[in-house]
Design an enzyme around this catalytic site. Structure first.
Site, short mmCIF file in Angstrom:
data_model
loop_
_atom_site.label_atom_id
_atom_site.label_comp_id
_atom_site.label_asym_id
_atom_site.label_seq_id
_atom_site.Cartn_x
_atom_site.Cartn_y
_atom_site.Cartn_z
N GLU A 187 -4.97 -4.94 10.58
CA GLU A 187 -3.95 -3.91 10.79
C GLU A 187 -4.23 -3.20 12.11
O GLU A 187 -5.03 -2.24 12.13
CB GLU A 187 -3.97 -2.90 9.64
CG GLU A 187 -3.71 -3.51 8.28
CD GLU A 187 -3.18 -2.48 7.30
OE1 GLU A 187 -2.06 -2.66 6.82
OE2 GLU A 187 -3.87 -1.48 7.03
N GLU A 243 -6.69 4.63 7.97
CA GLU A 243 -6.54 6.06 7.67
C GLU A 243 -7.81 6.61 7.03
O GLU A 243 -8.17 7.77 7.26
CB GLU A 243 -5.30 6.27 6.79
CG GLU A 243 -4.03 6.03 7.59
CD GLU A 243 -2.86 5.43 6.83
OE1 GLU A 243 -2.86 5.47 5.59
OE2 GLU A 243 -1.94 4.90 7.50
N HIS A 286 -9.27 1.02 5.04
CA HIS A 286 -8.00 1.26 5.73
C HIS A 286 -8.24 2.18 6.94
O HIS A 286 -9.08 3.09 6.88
CB HIS A 286 -6.99 1.89 4.77
CG HIS A 286 -5.61 1.86 5.34
ND1 HIS A 286 -5.18 2.79 6.25
CD2 HIS A 286 -4.59 0.98 5.18
CE1 HIS A 286 -3.94 2.49 6.61
NE2 HIS A 286 -3.56 1.40 5.98
N SER A 314 3.79 -2.12 10.37
CA SER A 314 5.24 -2.23 10.58
C SER A 314 5.77 -3.62 10.23
O SER A 314 6.72 -4.10 10.85
CB SER A 314 5.62 -1.83 12.01
OG SER A 314 5.26 -0.48 12.24
N ASN A 336 0.87 -1.18 0.00
CA ASN A 336 0.00 0.00 0.00
C ASN A 336 0.90 1.23 0.00
O ASN A 336 1.50 1.57 1.02
CB ASN A 336 -0.89 -0.03 1.25
CG ASN A 336 -1.75 1.22 1.38
OD1 ASN A 336 -1.81 2.05 0.47
ND2 ASN A 336 -2.41 1.35 2.52
N TRP A 337 0.97 1.87 -1.15
CA TRP A 337 1.90 3.02 -1.29
C TRP A 337 1.35 4.27 -0.61
O TRP A 337 2.06 5.27 -0.51
CB TRP A 337 2.16 3.31 -2.76
CG TRP A 337 2.92 2.24 -3.50
CD1 TRP A 337 3.34 1.03 -3.02
CD2 TRP A 337 3.37 2.30 -4.87
NE1 TRP A 337 4.00 0.33 -4.00
CE2 TRP A 337 4.05 1.09 -5.14
CE3 TRP A 337 3.27 3.24 -5.89
CZ2 TRP A 337 4.61 0.81 -6.40
CZ3 TRP A 337 3.82 2.97 -7.14
CH2 TRP A 337 4.49 1.77 -7.37
N LYS A 338 0.08 4.26 -0.23
CA LYS A 338 -0.55 5.44 0.38
C LYS A 338 -0.33 6.68 -0.51
O LYS A 338 -0.29 6.54 -1.74
CB LYS A 338 -0.05 5.63 1.82
CG LYS A 338 -0.21 4.33 2.64
CD LYS A 338 0.03 4.49 4.11
CE LYS A 338 -0.15 3.14 4.80
NZ LYS A 338 0.01 3.21 6.26
N GLY A 354 2.88 2.27 10.79
CA GLY A 354 3.82 3.36 10.64
C GLY A 354 4.56 3.73 11.91
O GLY A 354 5.23 4.76 11.97
N GLY A 402 3.07 -1.12 4.22
CA GLY A 402 3.11 0.31 3.94
C GLY A 402 4.53 0.75 3.61
O GLY A 402 5.03 0.56 2.50
N GLY A 403 5.22 1.34 4.58
CA GLY A 403 6.54 1.94 4.36
C GLY A 403 7.52 1.05 3.60
O GLY A 403 8.20 1.51 2.67
#
Ligand code: 13P
Length: 251
Positions: free
Chosen positions: A168, A98, A96, A214, A9-11, A174, A235-236
């Site tokens: 998640e 977010e 998600h 993470s 997920n590149w967000k 993150g 993510g990251g």
């Protein structure tokens, strides 16, 4: 038998040229990795979807990060599931944390989005997970169960086949503070049991349940070795091809 999946997920990261470059790097790494145990998905921004689709081969699928709750019409700034389908995008993430916390995506809205996605032939990566205060007060099982009941349980057993669940925990996203493999497995097993109670054991056994929060190249193998963890939503670490491919090959 359920599939293993690793999804990035590149967000809201990467310019268009950077996104195309990253997609090319991921695709090349997947091609050279040989036979994989998992399906690979990347989820760039809406803007990148069609261009990224052009530079990946059959071993990498592309996903949106969201879709509209409505079919079409006067909804400025929204992207419909039908638009995604018409652009050849096979997946969308829905729910998600977010989206839930910053954009007001309630369970009821997410149920509508899921309905739109499935009606347009998309597969859905449906995200659930508790906040830190909810875990600290021991409510995480109730939270996750409520998100499943209110967001997904309107679906038929047949529709469930097009759902991937991503657990998640919000406190792990993150933050560098990943859930331990034991903590994650405990909730994944609970999710599968909740699905089994509603849809039957066979249907529940076929649902891919991803862990996110993470997850990285150092902890993926341990997490993915758990019986109910079928891969990751990353993510990251999905923003760097070398790291992402290490997670893809961590099974
Ligand atoms: P991080 O891997 O950066 O913690 O993000 C997880 C996530 O939110 C994936 O959807």
């Amino acid at each position: 038998m359920r599939k293993y999946i690793v999804a990035g997920n590149w967000k809201m990261n990467k310019s268009l040229p950077e996104g195309i470059q990253l997609a090319k790097e991921v695709n090349a790494a997947v091609e050279t990795a040989g036979a994989l145990k998992c399906d690979v998905i990347i989820a760039p921004s809406f803007l990148h979807l069609t261009e990224v689709s052009k530079v990946v081969g059959k071993k990498v699928s592309v996903s949106a990060q969201n879709c509209a709750a409505e079919a079409s019409g006067a909804f400025t700034g929204e992207v419909s599931a039908a638009m995604l389908q018409s652009a050849g995008i096979p997946y969308t993430i829905i729910g998600h944390s977010e989206r839930r916390s910053y954009y007001g995506d309630t369970d009821a809205i997410l149920a509508k989005k899921t309905g739109q996605a499935l009606a347009n032939g998309l597969k859905v990566i449906f995200c659930i997970g508790e906040e830190l205060s909810q875990r600290d007060s021991g409510k995480h099982f109730d939270v996750v169960k409520g998100q499943l009941e209110n967001g997904l349980f309107q679906l038929s057993v047949n529709e469930l086949k097009n759902i991937v669940i991503a657990y998640e925990p919000v406190w792990a996203i993150g933050t560098g503070r990943t859930a331990s493999s034991g903590q994650a497995q405990e909730v994944h097993a609970f999710i599968r049991k909740t699905l089994a109670d509603k849809y039957g054991q066979a249907a529940a056994d076929d649902v891919t349940i991803l862990y996110g929060g993470s997850c990285n190249e150092n902890n993926a193998t341990e997490l993915f070795s758990q019986p109910d963890i079928d891969g990751g939503l990353i993510g990251g670490a999905s923003l760097v091809a070398d790291k992402f491919i290490k997670i893809v090959t961590a099974f």
